[in-house]
Design an enzyme around this catalytic site. Structure first.
Site, PDB file in Angstrom:
ATOM      1  CD  GLU A 105      16.452  68.749   4.542  1.00 47.05           C
ATOM      2  OE1 GLU A 105      17.023  68.037   5.375  1.00 47.05           O
ATOM      3  OE2 GLU A 105      16.259  68.383   3.365  1.00 47.05           O
ATOM      4  CE1 TYR A 188      21.554  67.157   6.481  1.00 47.86           C
ATOM      5  CE2 TYR A 188      19.634  68.166   7.513  1.00 47.86           C
ATOM      6  CZ  TYR A 188      20.177  67.314   6.575  1.00 47.86           C
ATOM      7  OH  TYR A 188      19.360  66.634   5.715  1.00 47.86           O
ATOM      8  CG  ASP A 206      21.202  62.766   4.901  1.00 46.41           C
ATOM      9  OD1 ASP A 206      22.099  62.254   4.196  1.00 46.41           O
ATOM     10  OD2 ASP A 206      19.992  62.639   4.654  1.00 46.41           O
ATOM     11  CB  CYS A 260      23.235  53.266  -1.104  1.00 43.95           C
ATOM     12  SG  CYS A 260      24.767  52.625  -0.432  1.00 43.95           S
ATOM     13  CB  CYS A 267      24.742  46.631  -5.350  1.00 44.40           C
ATOM     14  SG  CYS A 267      25.198  46.995  -3.659  1.00 44.40           S
ATOM     15  CB  CYS A 270      23.521  51.100  -7.313  1.00 46.07           C
ATOM     16  SG  CYS A 270      24.377  52.582  -6.778  1.00 46.07           S
ATOM     17  CB  CYS A 276      30.216  51.330  -5.853  1.00 47.16           C
ATOM     18  SG  CYS A 276      30.052  50.811  -4.142  1.00 47.16           S
TER      19      CYS A 276
HETATM   20  S1  SF4 Z   1      26.749  49.879  -5.605  1.00 47.25           S
HETATM   21 FE1  SF4 Z   1      27.745  50.905  -3.888  1.00 47.25          FE
HETATM   22  S2  SF4 Z   1      26.746  52.894  -3.741  1.00 47.25           S
HETATM   23 FE2  SF4 Z   1      25.469  51.574  -5.005  1.00 47.25          FE
HETATM   24  S3  SF4 Z   1      23.998  50.626  -3.588  1.00 47.25           S
HETATM   25 FE3  SF4 Z   1      25.720  49.237  -3.744  1.00 47.25          FE
HETATM   26  S4  SF4 Z   1      27.058  49.815  -2.070  1.00 47.25           S
HETATM   27 FE4  SF4 Z   1      25.660  51.518  -2.366  1.00 47.25          FE
END
Ligand code: SF4
Length: 476
Positions: A105, A188, A206, A260, A267, A270, A276
């Protein structure tokens, strides 16, 4: 998880006032939603209200079951997709090593994963545990860290290991507040160690997590503000799956690091796209994803970057290069560097007088090696007339961009210089009467010494120019 657990803004510790399923808290939050957001978003309840008022798509964050679905989906994705990184080895084996988490870290702060892997392995080969790190010299620690940048981190790891030996019998403490009493371990890193190594319920926030949260909820609060950063931390704490804190925290960071990402976000693959807000807005309005996603996180005031121009002298004599170590505090810390002067800072050029003062430092060092100073013009001639410009390199610190002009100086073999095998220290030189340590090192010796990254770049430039015969053997 309750609707709105009360959380102390800016603290890692949940308040003890109400149970997490408190109906009063829920009612209060619903009332708050009806009233609309306060002018200033003050705590996590305000933030949830703000998110809901801003966009009804964010409503899921008020639904316990939906939050649970979100958490489990993220965890499932993480189990299947996590990268095999060396610091995850003890986690995969079911015996998390807090020292490994702490080192990784610390190394990963401000540094890319790909750059860290090699350094991490070398570090653990050299310092496999806290006792070996604590017993090492700082010089050795700097040698192993050399090239990774932000050298204060290495020094603090070393001090931290010594503290753990003297105060905690060599064992990394589990308590987050106790962890924060160790040099180099702040909010952190303590949250990362406590949650990842000991599965304690503290959210780690982070840059990756800031980005994911801001996009998930289309949060347009400026993350440059420390107040807003506290709110993001509270939101991360609110959303976390406390029973699996280690995996959940890593999953959030992994999502930001691999899916992301700042610019090449994916996306379509994702795991949390259905929660989202940014993704949904782009779909509903049929606009390119980048038009929406790239708006988050909002970061208005970027850190102002200073610019410095340095003149670095590669002074070579009998296959050795003159290296200095400034004992006073500066950006280069306790590392070896070639002699240099900062001759321009933010466009302001150093005065002739300041330049001479800096050169006096070199005069002192060279005189100490036996360079004849009976000819008062000797040194300026060496630096100004015999110095060959061989190019420039750039180096970026967080707040400073350095442009480094490199000059090569070959000291004639007829000069009677004394090259000692160990370093020497002289005091009262340079503009601030500094103490300077100096050494003459061959290229091979440099590879094993603690040298700053920007000075390595200078050496790489020299080697490249030598290969391309820009520097001829004639010169040295
Ligand atoms: S869907 Fe939303 S959380 Fe997922 S990669 Fe795209 S912007 Fe990021």
């Amino acid at each position: 998880m309750g609707f709105v657990p009360a959380i102390v803004v800016g603290s890692d510790t949940p308040r003890k006032q109400k149970s997490e399923t408190s109906g009063i808290s829920k009612k209060r939050a619903i009332n708050r939603i009806k009233q609309g957001p306060r002018q200033k978003v003050g705590d996590v309840e305000d933030l949830l209200t703000y998110l809901y008022q801003k966009d009804k798509r964010n409503k899921w964050v008020t639904d316990e079951k939906e939050i649970s679905r979100f958490q489990h989906t993220l965890l499932e994705w993480y189990k299947k997709n996590r990268r095999q990184l060396p610091w995850r080895q003890t986690l995969m084996e079911g015996q998390p090593n807090p020292y490994h988490i702490w080192v990784s870290e610390t190394m990963l702060q401000q540094t890319r994963v790909t750059n860290v892997i090699g350094y991490y392995k070398k570090w653990l080969q050299t310092f496999p545990d806290i006792p070996s790190l604590a017993a090492s010299s700082l010089e050795r620690v700097n040698e192993i860290w050399a090239g990774l940048g932000y050298y204060r981190r290495a020094k603090l790891l070393h001090e931290g290991a010594q503290t753990i030996m003297s105060r905690f019998d060599g064992k990394v403490p589990e308590d987050i507040k106790v962890l924060q009493s160790i040099p180099g371990i702040g909010p952190y890193t303590s949250a990362a160690i406590a949650s990842i190594a000991f599965n304690k319920p503290y959210a780690v926030c982070d840059g990756n997590v800031f980005r994911v949260l801001s996009r998930l909820f289309s949060i347009d609060l400026d993350i440059s503000s420390t107040d807003n950063q506290s709110l993001f931390r509270s939101l991360a704490q609110f959303l976390m799956f406390k029973e699996m804190a280690a995996d959940y925290n890593q999953a959030m960071m992994e999502l930001g690091a691999t899916v992301c990402t700042p610019k090449s976000f994916d996306c379509n693959h994702c795991p949390v796209q259905r929660w989202c807000n940014s993704f949904q807005i782009a779909n509903e309005h049929q606009v390119p994803l980048s038009d929406i996603v790239c708006q988050f996180p909002v970061k208005s005031s970027r850190v102002k970057q200073n610019e410095e121009e340095l003149l670095v002298y590669l002074i070579k004599f009998a296959n050795h290069f003159l290296m200095l170590k400034n004992i006073s505090r500066n950006l280069l810390g306790n590392l070896w560097h070639f002699p240099y002067v900062i001759w321009k800072r933010n466009g302001n050029t150093m005065t002739e007088e300041e330049k001479i003062q800096h050169e006096c430092c070199l005069v002192g060092v060279l005189h100490s090696c036996g360079y004849p100073l009976n000819d008062t013009n000797g040194l300026p001639k060496l630096l100004h007339e015999s110095a060959i410009p061989i190019g420039q390199v750039e180096h970026l610190f967080t707040h400073i961009k350095q442009i480094i002009h490199v000059k090569f100086v070959c000291v004639s073999s007829e000069t009677k210089l004394v090259i000692e095998s160990s370093s020497r220290r002289i005091g009262g030189v340079g503009p601030n009467d500094d103490s300077i340590e100096y050494r003459w090192l061959t290229e091979e010796q440099m590879e094993k010494s603690a040298i700053s990254r920007q000075m390595m770049k200078v050496m790489e430039l020299y080697q490249k120019q030598k290969k391309q015969k820009v520097i001829h053997s004639f010169f040295c």
